[in-house]
Scaffold this motif. Sequence first.
Motif, PDB file in Angstrom:
ATOM      1  N   TYR A 151      -1.783  16.665  -0.126  1.00 48.55           N
ATOM      2  CA  TYR A 151      -2.810  17.485   0.512  1.00 48.55           C
ATOM      3  C   TYR A 151      -2.671  18.940   0.088  1.00 48.55           C
ATOM      4  O   TYR A 151      -1.544  19.453  -0.036  1.00 48.55           O
ATOM      5  N   CYS A 209     -10.339   7.136   9.342  1.00 45.22           N
ATOM      6  CA  CYS A 209     -10.523   6.689   7.956  1.00 45.22           C
ATOM      7  C   CYS A 209     -11.974   6.299   7.697  1.00 45.22           C
ATOM      8  O   CYS A 209     -12.530   6.599   6.635  1.00 45.22           O
ATOM      9  N   PHE A 252      -5.607  10.317   3.578  1.00 39.94           N
ATOM     10  CA  PHE A 252      -5.684  10.821   2.202  1.00 39.94           C
ATOM     11  C   PHE A 252      -6.337   9.772   1.298  1.00 39.94           C
ATOM     12  O   PHE A 252      -7.228  10.081   0.507  1.00 39.94           O
ATOM     13  N   LYS A 253      -5.909   8.525   1.493  1.00 35.33           N
ATOM     14  CA  LYS A 253      -6.481   7.442   0.671  1.00 35.33           C
ATOM     15  C   LYS A 253      -7.958   7.236   0.968  1.00 35.33           C
ATOM     16  O   LYS A 253      -8.737   6.831   0.117  1.00 35.33           O
ATOM     17  N   GLU A 302       3.826  16.659   0.529  1.00 38.92           N
ATOM     18  CA  GLU A 302       4.348  15.603  -0.328  1.00 38.92           C
ATOM     19  C   GLU A 302       3.274  14.576  -0.673  1.00 38.92           C
ATOM     20  O   GLU A 302       3.199  14.084  -1.796  1.00 38.92           O
ATOM     21  N   ILE A 303       2.420  14.267   0.294  1.00 37.30           N
ATOM     22  CA  ILE A 303       1.353  13.298   0.055  1.00 37.30           C
ATOM     23  C   ILE A 303       0.354  13.841  -0.969  1.00 37.30           C
ATOM     24  O   ILE A 303      -0.275  13.082  -1.707  1.00 37.30           O
ATOM     25  N   TYR A 340      -1.202  10.133   7.848  1.00 38.61           N
ATOM     26  CA  TYR A 340      -1.670  11.147   6.895  1.00 38.61           C
ATOM     27  C   TYR A 340      -1.993  10.500   5.554  1.00 38.61           C
ATOM     28  O   TYR A 340      -2.973  10.851   4.903  1.00 38.61           O
ATOM     29  N   THR A 341      -1.164   9.546   5.141  1.00 41.80           N
ATOM     30  CA  THR A 341      -1.388   8.873   3.865  1.00 41.80           C
ATOM     31  C   THR A 341      -2.689   8.069   3.896  1.00 41.80           C
ATOM     32  O   THR A 341      -3.468   8.089   2.937  1.00 41.80           O
ATOM     33  N   LYS A 394       3.552  10.107   8.884  1.00 42.07           N
ATOM     34  CA  LYS A 394       3.297  10.202   7.445  1.00 42.07           C
ATOM     35  C   LYS A 394       2.357   9.072   6.986  1.00 42.07           C
ATOM     36  O   LYS A 394       1.510   9.279   6.118  1.00 42.07           O
ATOM     37  N   GLU A 395       2.501   7.911   7.641  1.00 39.08           N
ATOM     38  CA  GLU A 395       1.645   6.771   7.289  1.00 39.08           C
ATOM     39  C   GLU A 395       0.183   7.106   7.588  1.00 39.08           C
ATOM     40  O   GLU A 395      -0.721   6.805   6.805  1.00 39.08           O
ATOM     41  N   ASP A 419       5.488  16.658   5.009  1.00 39.03           N
ATOM     42  CA  ASP A 419       4.882  15.350   4.687  1.00 39.03           C
ATOM     43  C   ASP A 419       3.523  15.536   4.027  1.00 39.03           C
ATOM     44  O   ASP A 419       3.207  14.912   3.011  1.00 39.03           O
TER      45      ASP A 419
END
Length: 351
Positions: free
Chosen positions: A193, A118, A149-150, A190-191, A145-146, A142-143, A187
Amino acid sequence: MIKNIIDELKSNKNLSDEKFKILLNDDTSDEYLFKQADSVRRQIYAADVYLRGLIEITNYCKNGCYYCGIGCENRELKRYRLSKEEILSCCKTGYELGYRTFVLQGGEDIFFTDKKICDIVSAIRKNYKDCAITLSLGEKSKESYTAFFKAGANRYLLRHETAKENHYGKLHPEYLSVKKRKQCLFDLKEIGYQTGSGFMVGSPYQTTENLIEDLRFLQELKPDMIGIGPFIAAKNTKFQNFPNGSLKLTLKLISILRLMFPYALIPATTALGTIAPNGRELGLKAGANVLMPNLSPVKYRNLYALYNNKICTGEEAAECRGCLERRVKNTGYRIVTDVGNVRKAVEELKS
Ligand code: 5AD
Ligand code: FES
């Protein structure tokens, strides 16, 4: 007639399993297939070729995939990781060369915690607001990847490698599963990407049915990018003595993918350029529209040894950009980047 099957694929973007099988096993109309794929790519993308700068950030990996030269079972390979500063410096060089997408790729390296990833992604995002940041770092929760993304990542590449469970099991150790792999891909989508997937062509034990299964999975996933390349034996791996995948079949699958997914981003991959000197050029002519030149520091390039004889690892490859520019131009396509446009504008002003 094979040509009728190709025409059907072009108009319906789909075929029955039986017809896919006939098409995949018959070479007599390959040139026609490539032509049809190229006409679809030109309708949508004209002659444009997109560049994605690849930065190979670590060759440490906790997994031991049987085909992969940087798997954890390979004790002969010298390992490296790039520092945050080195990664940022690759981006800087890349930006100056006109790249507007950075792909951070690496093995599944536990050193790169979510926090570190990150932090690196935020730093790139802060410096290059106009760039896409692509990650290709394997399976994560998934956490995770999220969180990436953030932090500013917006694309992710994760090939499914092979969609059929029993074949997946022949290529991977028991702690990896195709179910998990596919879940990761869903996942990612869905996020939010832009997601890339893909598979190897000619991997050990692969059948035509397996390839059709790969196409079916891609129909289900609907990825934005589809990367395929021939399997190439890698030394010090379980599969070191298996034959390489074929150029012909890879090109054919590129064309089939272009006809099935007219809008997809399809790279002419480094592996394709490795099995034949003009492999990437042939890939472009068969429907590919992306190239992913290496931006990694030259001193580490030979260590990111996914397979034998990988191109662009020597001193001469310090600047793949110029090399590719020539190759793409000679093949009848054009690289599109901001710098390209600036140069063109300058030339126009001059004339
Ligand atoms: N031959 C060809 N491609 C390979 N990859 C890994 N090992 C090999 C090999 N021996 C591909 C995998 C992976 C991508 C980064 O490189 O498909 O997803
Ligand atoms: Fe890397 Fe030609 S593209 S040296």
